[in-house]
Design an enzyme around this catalytic site. Structure first.
Site, mmCIF file in Angstrom:
data_model
loop_
_atom_site.group_PDB
_atom_site.id
_atom_site.type_symbol
_atom_site.label_atom_id
_atom_site.label_comp_id
_atom_site.label_asym_id
_atom_site.label_seq_id
_atom_site.Cartn_x
_atom_site.Cartn_y
_atom_site.Cartn_z
ATOM 1 N N ASP A 106 39.370 114.446 26.319
ATOM 2 C CA ASP A 106 38.094 113.729 26.366
ATOM 3 C C ASP A 106 37.106 114.408 27.325
ATOM 4 O O ASP A 106 37.513 115.070 28.285
ATOM 5 C CB ASP A 106 38.355 112.273 26.800
ATOM 6 C CG ASP A 106 37.176 111.369 26.494
ATOM 7 O OD1 ASP A 106 36.301 111.759 25.694
ATOM 8 O OD2 ASP A 106 37.119 110.255 27.060
ATOM 9 N N ASN A 116 34.204 116.308 26.223
ATOM 10 C CA ASN A 116 33.476 117.484 25.709
ATOM 11 C C ASN A 116 31.961 117.267 25.772
ATOM 12 O O ASN A 116 31.206 118.167 26.140
ATOM 13 C CB ASN A 116 33.849 117.756 24.249
ATOM 14 C CG ASN A 116 35.296 118.185 24.083
ATOM 15 O OD1 ASN A 116 35.977 118.457 25.065
ATOM 16 N ND2 ASN A 116 35.744 118.243 22.843
ATOM 17 N N GLY A 117 31.539 116.066 25.369
ATOM 18 C CA GLY A 117 30.106 115.757 25.342
ATOM 19 C C GLY A 117 29.516 115.777 26.743
ATOM 20 O O GLY A 117 28.430 116.331 26.973
ATOM 21 N N HIS A 169 32.416 120.783 22.268
ATOM 22 C CA HIS A 169 33.576 120.755 21.361
ATOM 23 C C HIS A 169 34.130 122.164 21.152
ATOM 24 O O HIS A 169 35.337 122.364 21.115
ATOM 25 C CB HIS A 169 33.188 120.132 20.013
ATOM 26 C CG HIS A 169 32.809 118.674 20.119
ATOM 27 N ND1 HIS A 169 33.534 117.761 20.850
ATOM 28 C CD2 HIS A 169 31.773 117.974 19.582
ATOM 29 C CE1 HIS A 169 32.956 116.560 20.760
ATOM 30 N NE2 HIS A 169 31.884 116.666 19.996
ATOM 31 N N SER A 211 40.482 107.573 14.441
ATOM 32 C CA SER A 211 40.014 106.786 13.290
ATOM 33 C C SER A 211 38.625 106.223 13.566
ATOM 34 O O SER A 211 37.872 105.957 12.627
ATOM 35 C CB SER A 211 40.963 105.612 13.031
ATOM 36 O OG SER A 211 42.274 106.066 12.909
ATOM 37 N N GLU A 212 38.320 106.012 14.847
ATOM 38 C CA GLU A 212 37.034 105.416 15.227
ATOM 39 C C GLU A 212 35.939 106.474 15.403
ATOM 40 O O GLU A 212 34.753 106.136 15.486
ATOM 41 C CB GLU A 212 37.190 104.611 16.522
ATOM 42 C CG GLU A 212 37.989 103.310 16.362
ATOM 43 C CD GLU A 212 39.497 103.517 16.209
ATOM 44 O OE1 GLU A 212 40.014 104.497 16.782
ATOM 45 O OE2 GLU A 212 40.149 102.723 15.508
ATOM 46 N N TRP A 242 34.750 108.413 13.308
ATOM 47 C CA TRP A 242 33.855 108.470 12.143
ATOM 48 C C TRP A 242 32.548 107.757 12.435
ATOM 49 O O TRP A 242 31.551 107.984 11.737
ATOM 50 C CB TRP A 242 34.514 107.800 10.922
ATOM 51 C CG TRP A 242 35.705 108.527 10.407
ATOM 52 C CD1 TRP A 242 37.006 108.138 10.557
ATOM 53 C CD2 TRP A 242 35.738 109.753 9.672
ATOM 54 N NE1 TRP A 242 37.838 109.057 9.961
ATOM 55 C CE2 TRP A 242 37.088 110.052 9.407
ATOM 56 C CE3 TRP A 242 34.751 110.635 9.207
ATOM 57 C CZ2 TRP A 242 37.490 111.181 8.703
ATOM 58 C CZ3 TRP A 242 35.152 111.764 8.503
ATOM 59 C CH2 TRP A 242 36.505 112.025 8.255
ATOM 60 N N ARG A 258 30.605 108.282 14.796
ATOM 61 C CA ARG A 258 29.623 109.162 15.450
ATOM 62 C C ARG A 258 28.613 109.687 14.414
ATOM 63 O O ARG A 258 28.875 109.625 13.210
ATOM 64 C CB ARG A 258 30.349 110.335 16.109
ATOM 65 C CG ARG A 258 31.271 109.845 17.224
ATOM 66 C CD ARG A 258 31.827 110.980 18.032
ATOM 67 N NE ARG A 258 32.684 110.457 19.077
ATOM 68 C CZ ARG A 258 33.089 111.141 20.133
ATOM 69 N NH1 ARG A 258 32.700 112.397 20.288
ATOM 70 N NH2 ARG A 258 33.870 110.587 21.031
ATOM 71 N N LEU A 311 57.813 125.603 20.544
ATOM 72 C CA LEU A 311 57.028 124.407 20.867
ATOM 73 C C LEU A 311 56.620 123.662 19.586
ATOM 74 O O LEU A 311 56.237 124.286 18.600
ATOM 75 C CB LEU A 311 55.762 124.859 21.613
ATOM 76 C CG LEU A 311 54.758 123.786 22.016
ATOM 77 C CD1 LEU A 311 55.282 122.978 23.194
ATOM 78 C CD2 LEU A 311 53.411 124.417 22.395
ATOM 79 N N SER A 340 42.373 104.204 24.122
ATOM 80 C CA SER A 340 41.524 104.381 22.938
ATOM 81 C C SER A 340 42.323 104.529 21.642
ATOM 82 O O SER A 340 42.079 105.438 20.847
ATOM 83 C CB SER A 340 40.583 105.584 23.124
ATOM 84 O OG SER A 340 39.778 105.423 24.275
HETATM 85 C C1 IPE Z 1 39.372 109.390 22.253
HETATM 86 O O1 IPE Z 1 38.172 109.696 22.869
HETATM 87 C C2 IPE Z 1 39.537 110.186 20.997
HETATM 88 C C3 IPE Z 1 39.780 111.615 21.174
HETATM 89 C C4 IPE Z 1 39.908 112.248 22.317
HETATM 90 C C5 IPE Z 1 39.919 112.382 19.949
HETATM 91 P P1 IPE Z 1 36.821 108.867 22.605
HETATM 92 O O2 IPE Z 1 35.786 109.541 23.384
HETATM 93 O O3 IPE Z 1 36.617 108.692 21.158
HETATM 94 O O4 IPE Z 1 37.204 107.442 23.237
HETATM 95 P P2 IPE Z 1 36.259 106.283 23.780
HETATM 96 O O5 IPE Z 1 35.285 105.962 22.693
HETATM 97 O O6 IPE Z 1 35.584 106.795 25.007
HETATM 98 O O7 IPE Z 1 37.200 105.160 24.107
HETATM 99 C C1 IPE Z 2 36.359 114.421 23.166
HETATM 100 O O1 IPE Z 2 35.118 114.538 23.780
HETATM 101 C C2 IPE Z 2 36.376 114.930 21.749
HETATM 102 C C3 IPE Z 2 36.457 113.888 20.723
HETATM 103 C C4 IPE Z 2 36.498 112.600 20.948
HETATM 104 C C5 IPE Z 2 36.475 114.304 19.346
HETATM 105 P P1 IPE Z 2 33.944 113.496 23.521
HETATM 106 O O2 IPE Z 2 33.151 113.976 22.361
HETATM 107 O O3 IPE Z 2 34.471 112.122 23.407
HETATM 108 O O4 IPE Z 2 33.123 113.678 24.868
HETATM 109 P P2 IPE Z 2 32.440 112.543 25.715
HETATM 110 O O5 IPE Z 2 33.448 111.472 25.968
HETATM 111 O O6 IPE Z 2 31.280 112.041 24.917
HETATM 112 O O7 IPE Z 2 32.024 113.235 26.979
HETATM 113 MG MG MG Z 3 34.845 110.642 24.710
#
Ligand code: IPE
Ligand code: IPE
Ligand code: MG
Length: 261
Positions: free
Chosen positions: A35, A37-38, A52, A81-82, A84, A86, A146, A211
């Site tokens: 988690d 990346n954004g 990403h 699953s959630e 989608w 975005r 692995l 999550s």
């Molecule tokens: C969990 O991260 C899903 C992945 C890392 C693929 P999210 O960023 O989607 O989770 P929430 O929305 O902050 O709980």
């Molecule tokens: C994790 O990073 C990647 C996925 C959930 C696919 P995020 O995209 O959730 O990054 P933040 O949480 O918005 O920083």
């Molecule tokens: Mg996130």
């Protein structure tokens, strides 16, 4: 402090022969919620997509480090699953990254003996992605190094509901009796049926929640939350999370040498 003042259990000096038996073990199965990346991208004024892309590089580093450290199974949460919900452009970007990851990295993973497994819902995915997932599993299925489990289009509640549906179908067809549905039987219907439960679950980015990740399998996992955003994760961060895991005392509801005396 003289020896007489020391607490009872600190008195003996030098290693006992049994100390070698209690050497901290490397977790057999490490699962990671990748988690942040954004936020990594936003902090640098870059588009989320760049976060990403850099996340894929962190994934490559981490797979290599985990294998070298003796981890047997690594599960990574790559798309929930959630997710989608975005914006379509971001979903498209994430689908593209999975395609590129399999196309570019599969041969190399195979060469290093990695066995790839995908968990999550396959129905509804674009056809070419479905084919790539099958190709990755088929090519590497006999590898003994692995095990890399990619949780893609994965949600734990959905997985448990699918397992319950399959059990119900087996009951309806007379192959299974309701009273025979145990933890083991239901666990056998999960996507992870042939995999050990994660010993350690790491979540990056500072968020402290699961999550919808491995809710059934994490019953006794140790959870380690690290502030690092996923694109910055590396071998040192993995080692540090594993050291924290090694300081935990796993009890599984029972008593240990420490709690029992
Ligand atoms: C969990 O991260 C899903 C992945 C890392 C693929 P999210 O960023 O989607 O989770 P929430 O929305 O902050 O709980
Ligand atoms: C994790 O990073 C990647 C996925 C959930 C696919 P995020 O995209 O959730 O990054 P933040 O949480 O918005 O920083
Ligand atoms: Mg996130």
């Amino acid at each position: 402090m003289s020896e007489a003042e020391l607490p009872q259990n600190a008195k003996s000096s030098g290693a006992k022969p049994s100390d070698t038996l209690s050497m901290p073990a490397v977790p057999r199965h490490v699962a990671i919620i990748m988690d942040g990346n954004g936020r990594w991208a936003a902090a640098r004024g870059l588009p989320r997509a760049e976060g990403h892309r850099r996340g894929v590089e962190a994934l490559r580093r981490t797979i290599r480090a985990a294998g070298e450290m003796g981890v047997k199974v690594i599960t990574v949460f790559s798309f929930s699953s959630e997710n989608w919900s975005r914006p379509a452009a971001e979903v498209g970007e994430l689908m593209g990254l999975l395609r590129r990851f399999i196309r570019n990295d599969l041969a190399e993973l195979h060469k290093s003996g990695v066995r790839v497994r995908i968990i999550g819902e396959r129905a509804g995915l674009e056809a070419d992605i479905g084919r790539l997932l099958i190709e990755a599993e088929e090519l590497t299925k006999d590898n003994t190094g692995l095990t890399l489990v990619v949780a893609f289009n994965y949600g734990a509640r959905q997985e448990i509901a699918r397992a319950a549906r399959q059990a119900a179908e087996a009951v309806a067809q007379g192959r299974l009796k309701p009273e025979d549905i145990t933890v083991e039987i239901l666990g056998g219907f999960l996507d992870t049926a042939d995999l050990p439960d994660p010993d350690l679950i790491i979540r990056t980015s500072g968020e402290q929640r699961l999550s919808n990740f491995l809710l059934w399998q994490s019953a006794y996992s140790e959870l380690v939350f690290v502030p690092t955003n996923w694109p910055d994760f590396d071998r040192a961060a993995l080692e540090s999370a594993i050291r924290e895991y090694q300081q935990r005392e796993r009890r599984f509801g029972g008593l240990t040498a420490k709690t029992g005396s």
